[in-house]
Design an enzyme around this catalytic site. Structure first.
Site, mmCIF file in Angstrom:
data_model
loop_
_atom_site.group_PDB
_atom_site.id
_atom_site.type_symbol
_atom_site.label_atom_id
_atom_site.label_comp_id
_atom_site.label_asym_id
_atom_site.label_seq_id
_atom_site.Cartn_x
_atom_site.Cartn_y
_atom_site.Cartn_z
ATOM 1 N N ARG A 48 0.924 -1.335 -0.100
ATOM 2 C CA ARG A 48 -0.138 0.023 0.049
ATOM 3 C C ARG A 48 0.956 1.286 0.111
ATOM 4 O O ARG A 48 1.807 1.488 0.915
ATOM 5 C CB ARG A 48 -1.023 0.046 1.448
ATOM 6 C CG ARG A 48 -1.754 1.249 1.256
ATOM 7 C CD ARG A 48 -2.458 1.416 2.516
ATOM 8 N NE ARG A 48 -3.191 2.731 2.715
ATOM 9 C CZ ARG A 48 -3.407 3.294 3.767
ATOM 10 N NH1 ARG A 48 -2.606 2.941 5.023
ATOM 11 N NH2 ARG A 48 -4.003 4.337 3.844
ATOM 12 N N ARG A 50 -8.202 14.003 13.401
ATOM 13 C CA ARG A 50 -8.065 15.033 12.393
ATOM 14 C C ARG A 50 -9.231 15.844 12.307
ATOM 15 O O ARG A 50 -10.298 15.482 12.519
ATOM 16 C CB ARG A 50 -7.627 14.542 11.150
ATOM 17 C CG ARG A 50 -6.146 13.686 10.849
ATOM 18 C CD ARG A 50 -6.199 13.320 9.401
ATOM 19 N NE ARG A 50 -5.477 11.759 9.393
ATOM 20 C CZ ARG A 50 -5.639 10.800 8.746
ATOM 21 N NH1 ARG A 50 -6.734 10.850 7.863
ATOM 22 N NH2 ARG A 50 -5.155 9.791 8.903
ATOM 23 N N HIS A 85 -7.905 6.679 0.553
ATOM 24 C CA HIS A 85 -8.883 5.533 0.761
ATOM 25 C C HIS A 85 -9.313 4.895 -0.668
ATOM 26 O O HIS A 85 -10.510 4.458 -0.595
ATOM 27 C CB HIS A 85 -10.036 5.946 1.686
ATOM 28 C CG HIS A 85 -9.760 6.379 2.943
ATOM 29 N ND1 HIS A 85 -10.708 7.106 3.920
ATOM 30 C CD2 HIS A 85 -9.062 5.791 3.961
ATOM 31 C CE1 HIS A 85 -10.087 7.141 5.073
ATOM 32 N NE2 HIS A 85 -8.937 6.478 5.152
#
Ligand code: AMP
Length: 398
Positions: free
Chosen positions: A89, A239, A178
């Site tokens: 990833r 966040r 994402h």
């Protein structure tokens, strides 16, 4: 046929997640997590054959040590022979990478040059790739990018209204993240609805520690809530999501904060944690809000749900119609409370859910929880590791 497995590696700055996935059966034969890398109490936990084992990495506690421990475990259990490739990833692929990419020296150099776009994420991903290249020199290794799926956004969706030289000279634009999750759950939704993905207009809502939404028209991402970095968009665990950029100037110019302090505050001390003063964890906050009547926990969840509902409505602007909303991620898959709070604020879009079905959609269940004539509201467990394994396998086959 000999078994073909892909080793999936997802490296964070102090963690290394991994999974061994059989591409024919989708079965995850082994998975685990190395944590606190860089600290003297670093450890690796490996789940295999239904058993979890944890080993200390105390002697040498970096990403290489974690991979060395994993390889030793794979060898001891005769699992290395079936591995045909490694899928990594990688958070940021910039505008350069629209597709999974076979890693070579040139790609490594480009990934390093992209690190300035994602200084919190890409350097860790690169560390993992370098450790894996050293350990598995003979295997093909593939980078699968979080940003790639959103590269189909039109320029009206990805450009910021700032002087154009910022885009041309410094690559300042919305990228979105994402991507593997939004891609996966949109395809799963098409299967559940028994429709061709080309015929569907969907909003996917990934709610985990990080949260983002995507508008998906005919299978392509046409807008998303995260931006140049994963800090933008809706309220998240730690966040802040979207705030007026003027706040940053005010804090640094008039309130005595350094840029680094504001950076840390907005990334690590805000969101559900900052609002509640209790936790970034949705489960803890639900317990506090619903069982203990804690007003701060309730307020944090109210802000969270409101920003998500508002962003969801904004996503529909990019769609020709609204066929379905898909909830995924740890919160999206498990919290009937948060789903209900969000959907309650979407009545104007004709969205309605059945409370009983909503309560049933937990712990990995895929379900349509809408009541007719509402657009579909699907709960779909995400599987980013599977997407990385599958795309890695397709690339090396091709
Ligand atoms: P993720 O980053 O996808 O692993 O998601 C982590 C988030 O999912 C955390 O905020 C958890 O509290 C939340 N979560 C997991 N299970 C539940 C649950 N049963 N109810 C509410 N939130 C949950």
């Amino acid at each position: 046929m000999t078994k073909q497995t892909i080793l999936v590696i997802n490296c964070g700055s102090s963690s290394l997640k991994f999974a061994l996935i059989d591409v024919a059966t989708k079965e995850e034969s082994l998975s685990g997590l190395a944590q606190r890398l860089g600290a003297s109490d670093a450890s690796i936990t490996i789940k295999f054959n239904g058993e979890k084992q944890t080993f200390s990495l105390a002697a040498s506690y970096n990403h290489q040590a974690a991979l060395a421990a994993l390889i030793e475990f794979l060898q001891t259990n005769s699992l290395t022979q079936s591995i045909v490739a490694i899928g990594h990833r990688v958070v940021h692929g910039g505008e350069m990478y629209h597709q999974p990419t076979l890693i070579n020296d040139e790609v490594m150099a480009q990934l390093k040059s992209l690190s300035n776009l994602a200084p919190l994420h890409n350097p860790a991903n690169i560390q993992g790739i370098e450790a894996a290249l050293a350990a598995f020199a003979d295997l093909p290794q593939v980078a699968v990018f979080d940003t790639a799926f959103h590269q189909t956004m039109p320029n009206k969706a990805f450009l910021y209204a700032v002087p154009q030289q910022l885009y041309k000279e410094h690559s300042i634009r919305k990228y979105g993240f994402h991507g593997t999750s939004h891609y996966f759950v949109s395809r799963e939704a098409a299967t559940m609805l028994d429709k061709d993905i080309e015929a569907l207009s969907l909003v996917t809502v990934h709610l985990g520690n990080g949260c983002s939404l995507a508008a998906i028209e005919a299978g392509q991402s046409v807008d998303t809530s995260m931006g140049f970095t994963p800090l933008a968009g809706v309220t998240m665990g730690t966040r802040c999501g979207d705030i007026d950029p003027g706040v940053i100037f005010h804090l640094t110019t008039h309130c005595g904060y350094t840029v680094e302090q504001v950076d840390t505050m907005l990334n690590k001390e805000s969101g559900l944690l900052g609002l509640s003063g209790i936790s970034n964890d949705c489960r803890t906050l639900e317990d506090q809000a619903l069982e203990q009547n804690n007003p701060q926990a309730k307020l944090a969840l109210d802000v969270f749900s409101f920003t998500i509902a508002k962003s969801l409505a904004a996503m529909t602007v990019s769609l020709s119609k609204l066929d379905g909303i898909i909830f995924t991620g740890g919160i999206g898959e498990n919290s009937d409370y948060v789903r209900e709070q969000i959907v309650k604020q979407l009545a104007v879009l004709g969205v309605a859910i059945d409370p009983e079905l909503n309560a049933q959609a937990i712990r990995g269940k895929s379900l349509n929880i809408a009541t007719a004539p509402s657009p579909a509201v699907l709960v779909v467990p995400t599987n980013e590791e599977w997407v990385i394994a599958n795309q890695t396998h397709q690339l090396i086959q091709g």
